[in-house]
Design an enzyme around this catalytic site. Sequence first.
Site, short mmCIF file in Angstrom:
data_model
loop_
_atom_site.label_atom_id
_atom_site.label_comp_id
_atom_site.label_asym_id
_atom_site.label_seq_id
_atom_site.Cartn_x
_atom_site.Cartn_y
_atom_site.Cartn_z
CB SER A 156 35.80 37.69 33.81
OG SER A 156 36.06 37.69 35.21
CG ASP A 257 29.41 40.52 38.06
OD1 ASP A 257 30.04 40.11 39.06
OD2 ASP A 257 29.94 40.71 36.95
CG HIS A 287 31.30 37.31 37.01
ND1 HIS A 287 31.60 38.60 36.64
CD2 HIS A 287 32.41 36.57 36.73
CE1 HIS A 287 32.84 38.65 36.18
NE2 HIS A 287 33.35 37.42 36.22
#
Length: 320
Positions: A156, A257, A287
């Site tokens: 991330s 995502d 995600h």
Amino acid sequence: MASNKKIVDEVPGWIRVFEDGTSHPHEEFINGVAVRDQIIDPTTGLAVRIYVPEMKNNVQTKAKMPLILHLHGGGYCICQPDWSLYYHFNTRLVSSVQAVLVSVYFRLAPEHRLPVAVEDSYTALLWLRANARGELSDKWLTIHADFNRVFLVGDSSGGNLVHQVAARAGFDDIEPLKLRGGIAIQPGFISDKPSKSYVEIPENPLSTREMMKKFTSLAVPIGSTGEHPIVWPIGPQAPPLTTLKLPPMLVVVAEMDLLRDYQLEYCEEMKKAGKEVEVFMNCGMRHSFQFNKLAIDMDPEMAAQANKMIEVIVSFINRN
């Protein structure tokens, strides 16, 4: 973080003796991995968490293992290396790769806005360099880590930090460290211009549009926009990729995502700039799915996708 008990004596990198008479022994393996925390900058309190796996192979030769500098996600605002989600993922990663991993407790926004996370992450890289040069001697590193095979890994927003640390290292003297590659797992690249995936993919509790916008606004310097070069490293405010000296990169993308298309756009721009980049996509995944241990334990497809992610990372490290 490590125990708050007062340390009264220690052999650095080997054992700590606490005020109550207990001690923390060198390499206490739990489920095949030893873990400890270490302050690396007393001025700021910057610390790292170090993982060392029990060696599966080359036990007799004591071969050195690749060294991973891990930069966690959380929108630059939340998460720490000692959170259980990172413990489960990182212990699995080091056991699978057979690598030493150093995860950075960088300071968090909004109290410490960008570029503090980058500065702290780079300070950790320089701490590795100091150990490689013999200026410092953390025994877990000097005994087990191959300073000629260093990799950056981040998920991330930590994927954004991978890009930034790699770019900065390209213009610095980090010898005798050899930065062999960067691995950005579902990097938090985002632009003011909404992408197709950002608009169309359904939200989930770990990834909502409002959450991403809010984390970004809390993390960037006051007065900055969502096009800040750390958040969007291929935007107009970022240095051209052609000017950067980057190692081979692996970008791991989750098909569902919200940030997928930003990540793929980054990869395309990297290729256009002549950079070496590999892309792997986890089909049907969202995600940060790899941190949902309960779901992985219960869902065979999610478990298979998590396995594939680890296999691809292991392959990338073994080839570089």
